[in-house]
Scaffold this motif. Structure first.
Motif, short mmCIF file in Angstrom:
data_model
loop_
_atom_site.label_atom_id
_atom_site.label_comp_id
_atom_site.label_asym_id
_atom_site.label_seq_id
_atom_site.Cartn_x
_atom_site.Cartn_y
_atom_site.Cartn_z
N LEU A 39 0.84 -1.21 0.00
CA LEU A 39 0.00 0.00 0.00
C LEU A 39 0.86 1.24 0.00
N ASP A 40 0.55 2.18 -0.92
CA ASP A 40 1.25 3.47 -0.87
C ASP A 40 0.26 4.63 -0.75
N LYS A 41 0.79 5.76 -0.34
CA LYS A 41 -0.05 6.94 -0.08
C LYS A 41 -0.66 7.49 -1.36
N GLY A 42 0.00 7.32 -2.49
CA GLY A 42 -0.54 7.80 -3.76
C GLY A 42 -1.86 7.12 -4.10
N PHE A 43 -1.96 5.83 -3.83
CA PHE A 43 -3.20 5.10 -4.06
C PHE A 43 -4.32 5.67 -3.19
N VAL A 44 -4.03 5.87 -1.91
CA VAL A 44 -5.04 6.41 -0.99
C VAL A 44 -5.46 7.81 -1.42
N LYS A 45 -4.51 8.61 -1.85
CA LYS A 45 -4.83 9.96 -2.32
C LYS A 45 -5.77 9.92 -3.52
N LYS A 120 -12.84 1.95 -2.88
CA LYS A 120 -12.56 1.51 -4.25
C LYS A 120 -12.59 -0.01 -4.29
N THR A 121 -13.34 -0.56 -5.23
CA THR A 121 -13.32 -1.99 -5.48
C THR A 121 -12.07 -2.29 -6.30
N VAL A 122 -11.25 -3.22 -5.81
CA VAL A 122 -9.98 -3.50 -6.50
C VAL A 122 -10.00 -4.81 -7.28
N GLY A 123 -11.03 -5.64 -7.09
CA GLY A 123 -11.13 -6.87 -7.86
C GLY A 123 -11.67 -8.02 -7.05
N ASP A 124 -11.65 -9.20 -7.67
CA ASP A 124 -12.18 -10.41 -7.05
C ASP A 124 -11.07 -11.44 -6.86
N VAL A 125 -11.24 -12.28 -5.84
CA VAL A 125 -10.39 -13.46 -5.67
C VAL A 125 -11.31 -14.66 -5.51
N HIS A 126 -10.89 -15.77 -6.09
CA HIS A 126 -11.67 -17.00 -5.96
C HIS A 126 -10.87 -17.99 -5.12
N VAL A 127 -11.49 -18.50 -4.07
CA VAL A 127 -10.84 -19.47 -3.19
C VAL A 127 -11.21 -20.86 -3.68
N ALA A 128 -10.20 -21.62 -4.05
CA ALA A 128 -10.41 -22.98 -4.57
C ALA A 128 -10.67 -23.96 -3.43
N ASP A 129 -11.12 -25.14 -3.79
CA ASP A 129 -11.37 -26.19 -2.79
C ASP A 129 -10.09 -26.65 -2.10
N SER A 130 -8.98 -26.61 -2.83
CA SER A 130 -7.73 -27.15 -2.30
C SER A 130 -7.12 -26.30 -1.19
N GLY A 131 -7.40 -25.01 -1.20
CA GLY A 131 -6.82 -24.13 -0.19
C GLY A 131 -5.37 -23.84 -0.48
N ASP A 132 -4.65 -23.43 0.54
CA ASP A 132 -3.23 -23.11 0.43
C ASP A 132 -2.95 -22.09 -0.67
N MET A 138 -1.26 -5.29 -5.14
CA MET A 138 -0.53 -4.02 -5.23
C MET A 138 -1.55 -2.90 -5.22
N LEU A 139 -1.43 -2.00 -4.26
CA LEU A 139 -2.29 -0.83 -4.17
C LEU A 139 -1.39 0.40 -4.23
N HIS A 140 -0.99 0.72 -5.46
CA HIS A 140 -0.08 1.84 -5.69
C HIS A 140 -0.76 2.86 -6.60
N GLU A 141 -0.22 4.06 -6.58
CA GLU A 141 -0.77 5.14 -7.39
C GLU A 141 -0.79 4.76 -8.88
N ASP A 142 0.27 4.10 -9.35
CA ASP A 142 0.38 3.76 -10.77
C ASP A 142 0.08 2.31 -11.09
N ARG A 143 -0.29 1.51 -10.07
CA ARG A 143 -0.57 0.09 -10.34
C ARG A 143 -1.47 -0.49 -9.27
N VAL A 144 -2.59 -1.02 -9.70
CA VAL A 144 -3.50 -1.76 -8.82
C VAL A 144 -3.66 -3.13 -9.44
N SER A 145 -3.26 -4.17 -8.70
CA SER A 145 -3.35 -5.52 -9.26
C SER A 145 -3.55 -6.56 -8.17
N ILE A 146 -4.10 -7.69 -8.60
CA ILE A 146 -4.24 -8.87 -7.74
C ILE A 146 -3.67 -10.04 -8.52
#
Length: 147
Positions: A39-45, A120-132, A138-146
């Motif tokens: 997390l960076d301050k640019g993202f929050v700004k 801000k909605t940043v995306g979805d994650v899917h939890v598989a049956d297997s776990g682990d 990344m929550l940055h001013e120039d990059r938001v990714s999962i």
């Protein structure tokens, strides 16, 4: 009036009571999932605005000191929205483990509370049956990714 100001300052400096909370506990249908969040301050700004009536706090502590930044995972089920966790984030690197339901998709939302506010909605994650599973966010001013 002075007492009110001191109480307000104390509440704001403690994040107005926003804390980490994991809601899936000891479920037979849950698996452990690892999150690494940067997390960076640019993202929050970029995703928030300065809340009204915060002029004194801006002068006393600055625009980023008095904020709770939360990563929230919610499931949109037929019965309605269900929160799986609310994790308070610090600036820089954050790592935590949480139990989540198997074979479930969660929407991840960042909420900012305090001197600044916004979501801000940043995306979805899917939890598989297997776990682990391991997600890097990344929550940055120039990059938001999962990943």
């Amino acid at each position: 009036m002075k007492r009110f100001g001191i109480i307000l300052l104390a509440l704001c400096l403690t994040g107005c009571g926003s804390t980490t909370k994991h809601f899936v506990i000891n479920s037979a249908n849950a698996v452990n999932v690892r999150f690494d969040v940067s997390l960076d301050k640019g993202f929050v700004k970029d995703i928030s605005t300065i809340s009204g009536g915060q002029a004194a706090m801006l002068i006393l502590v600055g625009p980023f000191t008095n904020n709770a930044v939360l990563l929230v995972a919610k499931e949109n089920a037929a019965a309605g929205e269900k929160i799986a966790f609310r994790q308070r984030l610090s600036w820089g690197s954050n790592a935590f483990d949480v139990l989540l339901e198997k074979n479930t998709t969660y929407q991840l939302v960042v909420a900012v509370q305090g001197t600044r506010s916004g979501t801000k909605t940043v995306g979805d994650v899917h939890v598989a049956d297997s776990g682990d599973q391991h997600f890097t966010i990344m929550l940055h001013e120039d990059r938001v990714s999962i990943e």
